[in-house]
Design a protein around this motif. Structure first.
Motif, PDB file in Angstrom:
ATOM      1  N   ILE A  19      -6.937   0.545  -9.192  1.00 29.20           N
ATOM      2  CA  ILE A  19      -7.485   0.762  -7.850  1.00 29.20           C
ATOM      3  C   ILE A  19      -6.944   2.045  -7.244  1.00 29.20           C
ATOM      4  O   ILE A  19      -7.697   2.849  -6.687  1.00 29.20           O
ATOM      5  CB  ILE A  19      -7.193  -0.450  -6.942  1.00 29.20           C
ATOM      6  CG1 ILE A  19      -7.949  -1.672  -7.450  1.00 29.20           C
ATOM      7  CG2 ILE A  19      -7.554  -0.141  -5.489  1.00 29.20           C
ATOM      8  CD1 ILE A  19      -7.370  -2.971  -6.961  1.00 29.20           C
ATOM      9  N   ALA A  20      -5.634   2.253  -7.355  1.00 30.66           N
ATOM     10  CA  ALA A  20      -5.031   3.470  -6.800  1.00 30.66           C
ATOM     11  C   ALA A  20      -5.669   4.712  -7.412  1.00 30.66           C
ATOM     12  O   ALA A  20      -6.018   5.659  -6.697  1.00 30.66           O
ATOM     13  CB  ALA A  20      -3.526   3.463  -7.045  1.00 30.66           C
ATOM     14  N   LEU A  21      -5.839   4.710  -8.716  1.00 27.98           N
ATOM     15  CA  LEU A  21      -6.413   5.877  -9.386  1.00 27.98           C
ATOM     16  C   LEU A  21      -7.899   6.021  -9.102  1.00 27.98           C
ATOM     17  O   LEU A  21      -8.382   7.126  -8.838  1.00 27.98           O
ATOM     18  CB  LEU A  21      -6.146   5.794 -10.886  1.00 27.98           C
ATOM     19  CG  LEU A  21      -4.663   5.852 -11.273  1.00 27.98           C
ATOM     20  CD1 LEU A  21      -4.498   5.582 -12.756  1.00 27.98           C
ATOM     21  CD2 LEU A  21      -4.043   7.174 -10.867  1.00 27.98           C
ATOM     22  N   ASP A  22      -8.641   4.935  -9.141  1.00 28.00           N
ATOM     23  CA  ASP A  22     -10.088   4.998  -8.893  1.00 28.00           C
ATOM     24  C   ASP A  22     -10.409   5.407  -7.465  1.00 28.00           C
ATOM     25  O   ASP A  22     -11.344   6.162  -7.224  1.00 28.00           O
ATOM     26  CB  ASP A  22     -10.753   3.649  -9.189  1.00 28.00           C
ATOM     27  CG  ASP A  22     -10.820   3.318 -10.669  1.00 28.00           C
ATOM     28  OD1 ASP A  22     -10.473   4.180 -11.506  1.00 28.00           O
ATOM     29  OD2 ASP A  22     -11.203   2.172 -10.982  1.00 28.00           O
ATOM     30  N   GLU A  23      -9.641   4.890  -6.509  1.00 27.02           N
ATOM     31  CA  GLU A  23      -9.914   5.169  -5.099  1.00 27.02           C
ATOM     32  C   GLU A  23      -9.167   6.400  -4.595  1.00 27.02           C
ATOM     33  O   GLU A  23      -9.447   6.894  -3.498  1.00 27.02           O
ATOM     34  CB  GLU A  23      -9.558   3.953  -4.234  1.00 27.02           C
ATOM     35  CG  GLU A  23     -10.306   2.686  -4.597  1.00 27.02           C
ATOM     36  CD  GLU A  23     -11.814   2.780  -4.389  1.00 27.02           C
ATOM     37  OE1 GLU A  23     -12.255   3.553  -3.511  1.00 27.02           O
ATOM     38  OE2 GLU A  23     -12.548   2.077  -5.111  1.00 27.02           O
ATOM     39  N   GLY A  24      -8.177   6.884  -5.356  1.00 22.04           N
ATOM     40  CA  GLY A  24      -7.406   8.048  -4.935  1.00 22.04           C
ATOM     41  C   GLY A  24      -6.535   7.784  -3.724  1.00 22.04           C
ATOM     42  O   GLY A  24      -6.286   8.672  -2.924  1.00 22.04           O
ATOM     43  N   LYS A  25      -6.077   6.547  -3.626  1.00 22.73           N
ATOM     44  CA  LYS A  25      -5.241   6.164  -2.488  1.00 22.73           C
ATOM     45  C   LYS A  25      -4.018   5.397  -2.973  1.00 22.73           C
ATOM     46  O   LYS A  25      -4.087   4.664  -3.963  1.00 22.73           O
ATOM     47  CB  LYS A  25      -6.034   5.287  -1.515  1.00 22.73           C
ATOM     48  CG  LYS A  25      -7.184   6.035  -0.873  1.00 22.73           C
ATOM     49  CD  LYS A  25      -7.916   5.178   0.115  1.00 22.73           C
ATOM     50  CE  LYS A  25      -9.069   5.961   0.735  1.00 22.73           C
ATOM     51  NZ  LYS A  25      -9.817   5.116   1.669  1.00 22.73           N
ATOM     52  N   PRO A  26      -2.899   5.522  -2.266  1.00 22.37           N
ATOM     53  CA  PRO A  26      -1.706   4.776  -2.667  1.00 22.37           C
ATOM     54  C   PRO A  26      -1.928   3.265  -2.542  1.00 22.37           C
ATOM     55  O   PRO A  26      -2.439   2.782  -1.529  1.00 22.37           O
ATOM     56  CB  PRO A  26      -0.637   5.239  -1.677  1.00 22.37           C
ATOM     57  CG  PRO A  26      -1.136   6.546  -1.160  1.00 22.37           C
ATOM     58  CD  PRO A  26      -2.629   6.433  -1.155  1.00 22.37           C
ATOM     59  N   VAL A  27      -1.553   2.548  -3.575  1.00 19.17           N
ATOM     60  CA  VAL A  27      -1.583   1.085  -3.571  1.00 19.17           C
ATOM     61  C   VAL A  27      -0.188   0.637  -3.986  1.00 19.17           C
ATOM     62  O   VAL A  27       0.192   0.776  -5.150  1.00 19.17           O
ATOM     63  CB  VAL A  27      -2.652   0.526  -4.528  1.00 19.17           C
ATOM     64  CG1 VAL A  27      -2.599  -1.002  -4.534  1.00 19.17           C
ATOM     65  CG2 VAL A  27      -4.049   1.008  -4.124  1.00 19.17           C
ATOM     66  N   ALA A  28       0.570   0.137  -3.038  1.00 22.30           N
ATOM     67  CA  ALA A  28       1.950  -0.265  -3.306  1.00 22.30           C
ATOM     68  C   ALA A  28       1.992  -1.620  -3.986  1.00 22.30           C
ATOM     69  O   ALA A  28       1.344  -2.571  -3.544  1.00 22.30           O
ATOM     70  CB  ALA A  28       2.751  -0.302  -2.011  1.00 22.30           C
ATOM     71  N   HIS A  29       2.771  -1.707  -5.040  1.00 16.04           N
ATOM     72  CA  HIS A  29       2.963  -2.935  -5.813  1.00 16.04           C
ATOM     73  C   HIS A  29       4.182  -3.651  -5.235  1.00 16.04           C
ATOM     74  O   HIS A  29       5.310  -3.437  -5.668  1.00 16.04           O
ATOM     75  CB  HIS A  29       3.182  -2.572  -7.279  1.00 16.04           C
ATOM     76  CG  HIS A  29       3.183  -3.737  -8.213  1.00 16.04           C
ATOM     77  ND1 HIS A  29       3.975  -4.840  -8.046  1.00 16.04           N
ATOM     78  CD2 HIS A  29       2.480  -3.944  -9.347  1.00 16.04           C
ATOM     79  CE1 HIS A  29       3.762  -5.681  -9.049  1.00 16.04           C
ATOM     80  NE2 HIS A  29       2.854  -5.152  -9.847  1.00 16.04           N
ATOM     81  N   GLY A  30       3.935  -4.495  -4.243  1.00 15.42           N
ATOM     82  CA  GLY A  30       5.002  -5.265  -3.626  1.00 15.42           C
ATOM     83  C   GLY A  30       5.018  -6.698  -4.131  1.00 15.42           C
ATOM     84  O   GLY A  30       5.299  -7.622  -3.366  1.00 15.42           O
ATOM     85  N   VAL A  31       4.686  -6.869  -5.394  1.00 18.51           N
ATOM     86  CA  VAL A  31       4.676  -8.206  -5.995  1.00 18.51           C
ATOM     87  C   VAL A  31       5.998  -8.397  -6.717  1.00 18.51           C
ATOM     88  O   VAL A  31       6.329  -7.644  -7.641  1.00 18.51           O
ATOM     89  CB  VAL A  31       3.492  -8.365  -6.973  1.00 18.51           C
ATOM     90  CG1 VAL A  31       3.501  -9.763  -7.583  1.00 18.51           C
ATOM     91  CG2 VAL A  31       2.174  -8.100  -6.252  1.00 18.51           C
ATOM     92  N   LEU A  32       6.741  -9.381  -6.283  1.00 22.59           N
ATOM     93  CA  LEU A  32       8.025  -9.685  -6.913  1.00 22.59           C
ATOM     94  C   LEU A  32       7.764 -10.428  -8.215  1.00 22.59           C
ATOM     95  O   LEU A  32       7.115 -11.470  -8.219  1.00 22.59           O
ATOM     96  CB  LEU A  32       8.887 -10.543  -5.988  1.00 22.59           C
ATOM     97  CG  LEU A  32       9.116 -10.007  -4.575  1.00 22.59           C
ATOM     98  CD1 LEU A  32       9.992 -10.965  -3.789  1.00 22.59           C
ATOM     99  CD2 LEU A  32       9.710  -8.615  -4.620  1.00 22.59           C
ATOM    100  N   THR A  33       8.242  -9.888  -9.317  1.00 17.62           N
ATOM    101  CA  THR A  33       8.099 -10.525 -10.629  1.00 17.62           C
ATOM    102  C   THR A  33       9.505 -10.857 -11.097  1.00 17.62           C
ATOM    103  O   THR A  33      10.256  -9.978 -11.507  1.00 17.62           O
ATOM    104  CB  THR A  33       7.376  -9.588 -11.613  1.00 17.62           C
ATOM    105  OG1 THR A  33       8.067  -8.341 -11.678  1.00 17.62           O
ATOM    106  CG2 THR A  33       5.941  -9.336 -11.151  1.00 17.62           C
ATOM    107  N   VAL A  34       9.847 -12.132 -11.003  1.00 16.31           N
ATOM    108  CA  VAL A  34      11.244 -12.540 -11.140  1.00 16.31           C
ATOM    109  C   VAL A  34      11.393 -13.721 -12.091  1.00 16.31           C
ATOM    110  O   VAL A  34      10.422 -14.428 -12.382  1.00 16.31           O
ATOM    111  CB  VAL A  34      11.829 -12.911  -9.761  1.00 16.31           C
ATOM    112  CG1 VAL A  34      11.861 -11.704  -8.833  1.00 16.31           C
ATOM    113  CG2 VAL A  34      11.032 -14.034  -9.110  1.00 16.31           C
ATOM    114  N   ASP A  35      12.617 -13.921 -12.532  1.00 20.24           N
ATOM    115  CA  ASP A  35      12.921 -15.061 -13.388  1.00 20.24           C
ATOM    116  C   ASP A  35      13.211 -16.321 -12.586  1.00 20.24           C
ATOM    117  O   ASP A  35      12.973 -17.426 -13.074  1.00 20.24           O
ATOM    118  CB  ASP A  35      14.126 -14.749 -14.283  1.00 20.24           C
ATOM    119  CG  ASP A  35      13.803 -13.706 -15.334  1.00 20.24           C
ATOM    120  OD1 ASP A  35      12.663 -13.698 -15.835  1.00 20.24           O
ATOM    121  OD2 ASP A  35      14.695 -12.887 -15.649  1.00 20.24           O
TER     122      ASP A  35
END
Length: 165
Positions: free
Chosen positions: A102-118
């Motif tokens: 999405i960030a690349l296709d739309e040319g806009k910053p898309v922050a990945h604020g998804v916590l991927t944790v154990d």
């Protein structure tokens, strides 16, 4: 969590920009707080917010794409905790690939604020709760706004040659 190397997350001047925030409802105790922190960061930076909620992290990319078409930046927030099956890997890959596309296709910053944790304790330590080591809702928002300002600088700078003539 690396525990080192994180850049400063002080507010930037993003007056006039709009932040689209999409947050999962799964692990609501954490994502609700992360959402509150993201909105607070946007306000501290002078940006407006548009908020959407989805059931889980898998649903984040499609709504993030809709927000990217209306907003200057997007922040996606969620929590994915590793279990006993490969589901964790599929969800994390799907979300990461989707948000990046999405960030690349739309040319806009898309922050990945998804916590991927154990563990859920690791998530709590990153969710910006009192006593948490990190505040990903705030940090993701400031990072996305900072990137939008960098894009603005690049696209509005005077044209000049770079490299060999």
């Amino acid at each position: 969590m690396a525990g080192f190397g994180e850049p400063e997350t002080a507010p930037v001047d993003a007056t006039g920009l709009t932040v689209g925030v999409v947050a999962a409802r799964w692990h609501g105790e954490l994502t609700d707080h992360m959402l509150d922190r993201a909105v607070a960061a946007a306000q501290a930076c002078g940006a407006r917010t548009l908020v959407a909620r989805v059931a889980g992290s898998v649903e984040l990319p499609v709504v993030a794409q809709a927000l990217a078409r209306r907003c200057d930046v997007v922040v996606a927030l969620g929590v994915v905790v590793r279990g006993a099956t490969a589901h964790f890997d599929y969800v994390c890959r799907s979300v990461t690939d989707g948000l990046t596309r999405i960030a690349l296709d739309e040319g806009k910053p898309v922050a990945h604020g998804v916590l991927t944790v154990d563990t859920i304790d690791q998530a709590r330590d990153r969710a910006g709760l009192p006593g948490s080591a990190e505040d990903k809702g705030w940090a993701a928002t400031v990072a996305a706004l900072d990137a939008a300002l960098a894009i603005r600088t690049v696209t509005t700078s005077a044209t000049h040659r770079v490299g060999f003539a």
